[in-house]
Write a protein that holds these residues in place. Sequence first.
Motif, short mmCIF file in Angstrom:
data_model
loop_
_atom_site.label_atom_id
_atom_site.label_comp_id
_atom_site.label_asym_id
_atom_site.label_seq_id
_atom_site.Cartn_x
_atom_site.Cartn_y
_atom_site.Cartn_z
N PRO A 1 -11.42 12.13 4.53
CA PRO A 1 -11.49 11.13 5.60
C PRO A 1 -10.12 10.48 5.85
N GLU A 2 -9.87 10.15 7.10
CA GLU A 2 -8.57 9.59 7.50
C GLU A 2 -8.23 8.32 6.71
N ASP A 3 -9.25 7.56 6.33
CA ASP A 3 -9.03 6.31 5.60
C ASP A 3 -8.35 6.54 4.25
N PHE A 4 -8.51 7.75 3.68
CA PHE A 4 -7.98 8.01 2.34
C PHE A 4 -6.58 8.66 2.36
N ILE A 5 -6.12 9.04 3.55
CA ILE A 5 -4.80 9.71 3.63
C ILE A 5 -3.66 8.80 3.15
N PRO A 6 -3.64 7.50 3.53
CA PRO A 6 -2.58 6.63 2.99
C PRO A 6 -2.58 6.56 1.46
N ALA A 7 -3.78 6.64 0.85
CA ALA A 7 -3.87 6.62 -0.61
C ALA A 7 -3.27 7.90 -1.20
N VAL A 8 -3.46 9.03 -0.50
CA VAL A 8 -2.85 10.29 -0.95
C VAL A 8 -1.32 10.15 -0.93
N GLU A 9 -0.79 9.62 0.17
CA GLU A 9 0.68 9.45 0.26
C GLU A 9 1.19 8.51 -0.82
N LYS A 10 0.44 7.44 -1.07
CA LYS A 10 0.85 6.49 -2.10
C LYS A 10 0.87 7.15 -3.48
N GLY A 11 -0.14 7.97 -3.77
CA GLY A 11 -0.18 8.67 -5.05
C GLY A 11 0.99 9.63 -5.22
N VAL A 12 1.35 10.32 -4.12
CA VAL A 12 2.51 11.22 -4.16
C VAL A 12 3.78 10.44 -4.46
N LYS A 13 3.96 9.29 -3.78
CA LYS A 13 5.17 8.49 -3.98
C LYS A 13 5.27 7.96 -5.41
N GLU A 14 4.14 7.55 -5.97
CA GLU A 14 4.16 7.06 -7.35
C GLU A 14 4.55 8.17 -8.31
N ALA A 15 4.03 9.38 -8.06
CA ALA A 15 4.39 10.52 -8.92
C ALA A 15 5.87 10.84 -8.78
N MET A 16 6.39 10.76 -7.57
CA MET A 16 7.82 11.02 -7.35
C MET A 16 8.68 9.99 -8.08
N ASP A 17 8.25 8.73 -8.05
CA ASP A 17 9.01 7.68 -8.74
C ASP A 17 9.07 7.91 -10.24
N ASN A 18 8.00 8.50 -10.80
CA ASN A 18 7.94 8.71 -12.25
C ASN A 18 8.65 9.98 -12.71
N GLY A 19 8.99 10.87 -11.76
CA GLY A 19 9.75 12.06 -12.12
C GLY A 19 8.93 13.16 -12.75
N ILE A 20 9.60 14.31 -12.96
CA ILE A 20 8.93 15.50 -13.50
C ILE A 20 9.54 15.89 -14.84
N LEU A 21 10.87 15.87 -14.90
CA LEU A 21 11.58 16.39 -16.06
C LEU A 21 11.95 15.31 -17.07
N ALA A 22 12.56 14.22 -16.57
CA ALA A 22 13.10 13.22 -17.49
C ALA A 22 12.83 11.79 -17.03
N GLY A 23 11.86 11.62 -16.13
CA GLY A 23 11.50 10.27 -15.71
C GLY A 23 12.34 9.69 -14.60
N TYR A 24 13.20 10.52 -13.97
CA TYR A 24 14.01 10.03 -12.85
C TYR A 24 13.30 10.34 -11.53
N SER A 25 13.52 9.53 -10.52
CA SER A 25 12.79 9.70 -9.26
C SER A 25 13.14 11.02 -8.58
N VAL A 26 12.14 11.58 -7.89
CA VAL A 26 12.29 12.86 -7.20
C VAL A 26 12.74 12.59 -5.76
#
Length: 694
Positions: free
Chosen positions: A539-564
Motif C-alpha cells: 500500500p502507498e501508505d507504507f512506501i515512506p516507511a520502506v524508504e526510511k528503513g533503507v536510509k537507516e540501513a545505509m546510515d549503519n553501513g555494510i562493511l565497517a559501520g560507515y554510511s553508504v
Amino acid sequence: MSREYPLNQVRNIGLIAHIDAGKTTTTERILFYSGLSHKIGEVHEGEAVMDWMDQEKERGITITSAATTTFWEPEGGDEECRINIIDTPGHIDFTVEVQRALRVLDGAIVVFDGVAGVEAQSETVWHQADEYGVPRVCFVNKMDRTGADFRAAVNEIKNKLSPNAVPIHLPIGAGDDFEGIVDLLKMKALKFEGDFGEEIVEEEIPEDMQGEAEQARKKLLEKIAAEDEELLERYLNDEDISDEEFEKALRKGVINYDVIPVFCGSALHNIGVQPLLDATCNYLPSPVDLPPVTGTDPESGEEVEREASDDEPFSALAFKVATDPYVGSLTYFRVYSGTLEKGSYVLNTTTGEKERIGRIVRMHADSREEMDKVYAGDVAATVGLEDTKTGHTLCGEDDPIVLEQISFSDPVLSARIEPKTQEDEEKMGDALRKLQEEDPTFEVKGDEETGDTIISGMGELHLEVISDRLKREFDVDVSVGRPKVAYKETIQSEAEAQGEYVRQSGGRGQYGDVYLRIKPKERGEGFEFINEIKGGVIPEDFIPAVEKGVKEAMDNGILAGYSVEDVEVTVFDGSHHEVDSSESAFKIAASTAFQKAAKRANPVLLEPIMRLEVVVPKDFFGDTVGDLNSRRGRVEETKDRRKMKVIDAEVPLAEMFGYATTLRSLTEGRGTFTMEFDRYKKVPDNVAREIIES
C-alpha cells in the motif's frame, strides 16, 4: 525613517584569498582610511578589529567571517558609497565562511600575495566566486616583500583563473625598493606619504617606466573598449575618448565579468589601498546593477523574481548564525527586496514557521549598532530567532518566496569528545548544539555502541578550534581523542534481495515483505529512491516507511559501520497483510532487504582524498616527494615558484595526520602546505581489510 543611502550607492563586498595573503590587513586599512577606525590594528600584534576572537588573535589567522559597514567618497566623485564588508577566512578548514559570504555578496576583492602569486586556496575561493557569479577586482598585495613580482602574478591570474584579468596599476619598484604605483588610467605615478600613507601625491611616471606604462595602457584601453561596440569603433578610428567614458565602460565590463581589473600595493606599508576603495565604488556593482534575485513560490513551485527595491515585498536570506556572549543567538541576513522593521513578524519559508524580529543590529566585527529598520541591499543581524538556520529564507507572510539554499561540504574528520567532569557533561550538549547551529560543516552525533559523543569537521584545526571555544566561550572542559577519518561505503554492482519481517505473538502481529533492487551511482550523485510498486502489493501508505528503513540501513553501513553513499534503490515488489502490516514492519523489512542486497553488490570502502599543495626550497624537493610517496600520495605536477618548488599532489587524508611536524623537520622549518578535500575514492584492498578488522 527613510533610507540613509540610495540603493545605487550601496556596495556589498567581501575580501577573499589564500591564507596569509593579507585580507585582514587590507580590511584594517580600508577601515582606517574610510574613518571607521582611528587606529590601524595589526594582525601580527593581535590587534586587528576584524579578527576579534581570542583564537584569531593568538594564531594570527581569520577563523570566522566578520561584517562591518563603512563609507567612502571616491576621488573625483560627488557621491559617498556605503560599503558593507565581509572579511573571510583563508584557511580551508573554515571555507564554509567563504561560501556563505559569497552567496549574499554583490562583489569581491580577491587578494594575492605578490611573492606567492596564485596559490591553492586562491583557486578555491575564485571558483566559489564563479559558482555564485560574483564580479571581482584583484589586489596583488605584499609588493614590498623580497621576491615580489607583479607581472608574474598577473600572468598566473590570467592563465590559472581568468583571461579577462588586466592590470590597472603597475608597481614602481618591488621588495625594499617598492615606493608607489603607476595608475594606467590617469597615467600618473602615485606616492603614499604621511605617517600612514594617507596623503596621495601625484607625480610624473618615472622615465624608465614610460614605455612599459604606455604599452600596458594601450592593452587596458583595448580591453575596455571591447565592452562597447560604439566605443570600440571610435577607439579604432583614433577618436578622442574621455577618461569618464572609459571608466563607464570599465564598470560595465566588471559587472558583466568581462573585465577583471588588477591593482597592486602593500597594505602593511600603506600603499595602494585608497585606489582599491575608489575601485570598489566606481567598478563593483550595487544591488540595482545585478539581475533580480530568483526563488520559488512554496505553494505553486513556480519561479519568482524580486527586484532590488524597497517597494518590493520583503525577502532576505539568513547566511550565518553566531552565538554572542552578550545577546545570545545572532542571525546575519542579507535583504534582497523590501524593508523590515523591528517588532514585525516574518515567515521562514524553509521551515514554515513565523518569527518575530525583536531587535535589528548592524554589526561592526564583534560590536553592534541598534537599528529600527533595514532596507533592500542591507546586511544586518537580528537577535533571538529560534528556528532560523543558515540558508533559510525570511520573507513577508503575504508574499512567500524560497531563495536558493547554500550547499556545504560534508565533514571529513571525526573525533571522540568527553567532558572532564559531571558538571561539564551537563553543559557540553547545549554548547555543542549551539556550535552546530553556527557551523553547517560541524556535526555532532552519538555512537550507539559505546555511548560516546563524536564530533566531525573539515580538518584538525577545525576540531581544535571547536574544543578551544568550548573551554573559553562555554566554560566546558573536554578531552578530544585522536581524529579519525570519515570513511564512507558504496557498492560496485547491481543486486536484488527480499526482506521479510513476520512476528506473531498473540493478538495483532507484524508483517512486512519487501523486494529491493540496488544499483551504484556515479561518485557524488547521492541517494535516489524509486517506487515501482504496481497493483498495490505494498500500500502507498507504507512506501515512506520502506524508504526510511533503507536510509537507516545505509546510515549503519555494510562493511565497517560507515554510511553508504551513491546508491539507487528501487522497491519493485512485496506483499502485505490487511491486519498485521504496519509502518515499523515495512521499515525493518526494507532495512533487512537493503543489507542483504548490499552484501551481494560488491561493497567497498571509500576514503577522503585531499588535494595538497606543498611549497619547499629546491634543496628539500626530493625528500618531500619521497615522503608523499610513502603516504600513498600521487604527485600530479611540480613547478617552480620564484626560488621555491611547488608540488601538487593528492593524498589520502588518513595518511596526513602529523604532516605539519614532518614537513617542518624535512625542510628545516621552511616548507609550507595547504590541503583541501577533493573527493572520495576506493580504499586499496589491503588497507580496507585493516580498517574493517579494527
